[in-house]
Design an enzyme around this catalytic site. Structure first.
Site, PDB file in Angstrom:
ATOM      1  N   HIS A  30      -7.345  -4.731   9.715  1.00 12.69           N
ATOM      2  CA  HIS A  30      -6.985  -4.465   8.319  1.00 12.69           C
ATOM      3  C   HIS A  30      -5.666  -5.144   7.955  1.00 12.69           C
ATOM      4  CE1 HIS A  30      -4.973  -0.418   9.590  1.00 12.69           C
ATOM      5  NE2 HIS A  30      -3.999  -1.182   9.155  1.00 12.69           N
ATOM      6  N   ASN A  67      -7.903  -2.982  13.864  1.00  9.96           N
ATOM      7  CA  ASN A  67      -9.285  -3.254  13.424  1.00  9.96           C
ATOM      8  C   ASN A  67      -9.325  -4.424  12.440  1.00  9.96           C
ATOM      9  OD1 ASN A  67      -8.243  -2.203  11.085  1.00  9.96           O
ATOM     10  ND2 ASN A  67      -9.607  -0.437  10.968  1.00  9.96           N
ATOM     11  N   ASP A 104       0.818  -1.210   0.000  1.00 11.76           N
ATOM     12  CA  ASP A 104       0.000   0.000   0.000  1.00 11.76           C
ATOM     13  C   ASP A 104       0.852   1.260   0.000  1.00 11.76           C
ATOM     14  OD1 ASP A 104       0.959  -0.396   2.597  1.00 11.76           O
ATOM     15  OD2 ASP A 104      -0.994  -0.804   3.457  1.00 11.76           O
ATOM     16  N   GLU A 139      -9.772  -1.898   4.867  1.00 12.62           N
ATOM     17  CA  GLU A 139     -10.486  -1.627   6.105  1.00 12.62           C
ATOM     18  C   GLU A 139     -11.683  -2.568   6.265  1.00 12.62           C
ATOM     19  OE1 GLU A 139      -9.017   0.058   8.172  1.00 12.62           O
ATOM     20  OE2 GLU A 139      -8.551   2.122   7.637  1.00 12.62           O
TER      21      GLU A 139
HETATM   22  C1  GLP Z   1      -0.569   0.250   8.546  1.00 17.30           C
HETATM   23  C2  GLP Z   1      -0.187  -0.506   7.291  1.00 17.30           C
HETATM   24  C3  GLP Z   1      -0.382  -1.973   7.469  1.00 17.30           C
HETATM   25  C4  GLP Z   1       0.247  -2.412   8.785  1.00 17.30           C
HETATM   26  C5  GLP Z   1      -0.502  -1.795   9.923  1.00 17.30           C
HETATM   27  C6  GLP Z   1       0.057  -2.150  11.299  1.00 17.30           C
HETATM   28  O1  GLP Z   1      -1.836   0.768   8.547  1.00 17.30           O
HETATM   29  N1  GLP Z   1      -0.889  -0.078   6.140  1.00 17.30           N
HETATM   30  O2  GLP Z   1       0.192  -2.659   6.374  1.00 17.30           O
HETATM   31  O3  GLP Z   1       0.182  -3.800   8.900  1.00 17.30           O
HETATM   32  O4  GLP Z   1      -0.448  -0.380   9.773  1.00 17.30           O
HETATM   33  O5  GLP Z   1       1.111  -1.311  11.606  1.00 17.30           O
HETATM   34  P1  GLP Z   1       2.042  -1.464  12.871  1.00 17.30           P
HETATM   35  O6  GLP Z   1       2.988  -2.545  12.552  1.00 17.30           O
HETATM   36  O7  GLP Z   1       2.741  -0.126  12.979  1.00 17.30           O
HETATM   37  O8  GLP Z   1       1.166  -1.761  14.039  1.00 17.30           O
END
Ligand code: GLP
Length: 235
Positions: free
Chosen positions: A131, A129, A63, A136
């Protein structure tokens, strides 16, 4: 059925993740789906200390924020260069273009590349959540690469990387659930207490678009690594 390995040491967890990637490479994987977020930073730091060579491999990121230039310090392009690509270059590395003028053209371009170079291996983090990528809750399990409006809770969770919440983009491009599910092998890292509830939903083999990660319960080859131990005396 999602398999899980629990670790009491973070170092062991990340070493296992590196070993899994090395094994995939040794078994012939050349196309890697990559993820960002705080969870991946120690993994990339560890990879950079090894002699793994990705110079014949292709990477695709899950992403990218809409509206951030690749040189913006919070863009995922910048993150990937800083944490991995500067030290471990790939033959080619693709990310969605956050500055693309036409979202439909950009999402078709990215999905086309993914279909041209099918993913052998996909690395995933997970949002509180549920994702994966930026898919989402409520996203169709049939989704391909698309433009998303980020949930307020996701913007808040990611605000820690920006100087204020107002700077967190409201939209992003993400691989769809179907794009992710096409990968031959998936490694998901769920680290930290904040991920406990969503990890339980995932391991309970729920299958609901309300929790995007539960799509993985129908994937034949998913491994989850976590530092979260099973709760004893659960009622
Ligand atoms: C972001 C990314 C995801 C990632 C998620 C968790 O929103 N788009 O790909 O898995 O956050 O992030 P973190 O590892 O900082 O908790």
């Amino acid at each position: 059925m999602v398999k899980v390995k629990r670790f009491s040491s973070m170092d062991d967890l990340y070493s296992h993740a590196v070993a899994t990637i090395v094994e995939a490479k040794n078994n012939g994987a050349t196309t890697f789906g990559l993820a960002t977020g705080g969870t991946m930073e120690p993994l990339y730091a560890k990879i950079c200390k090894t002699d793994i060579d990705f110079s014949h491999c292709i990477s695709f990121n899950l992403d990218e924020y809409v509206g951030l230039e690749a040189t913006h310090q919070q863009s995922y392009a910048y993150y990937m260069n800083k944490h991995l690509f500067n030290q471990k270059p790939f033959l080619a590395s693709y990310l969605p273009d956050g500055l693309a003028v036409d979202p439909l053209v950009e999402t078709a371009r990215y999905e086309g590349l993914l279909q041209q170079y099918p993913l052998d291996f996909q690395l995933l983090g997970i949002g509180q959540n549920g994702h994966i990528g930026f898919n989402e809750p409520g996203t169709s399990f049939a989704s391909l690469t698309h433009l998303v409006t980020l949930e307020e809770s996701t913007r808040q969770a990611n605000a820690r990387f920006f100087s204020s919440i107002d700077e967190v983009p409201t939209q992003a491009y993400t691989m769809g659930i179907q794009s992710i599910m096409r990968a031959k092998c998936i490694l998901l890292l769920a680290v930290g207490e904040a991920k406990r509830e969503v990890l339980e939903r995932l391991l309970a083999s729920d299958y609901t678009e309300d929790v995007p990660a539960t799509a993985l319960s129908k994937h034949p080859n998913v491994m989850v690594l976590t530092d979260l131990q099973e709760e004893e005396n659960k009622l």
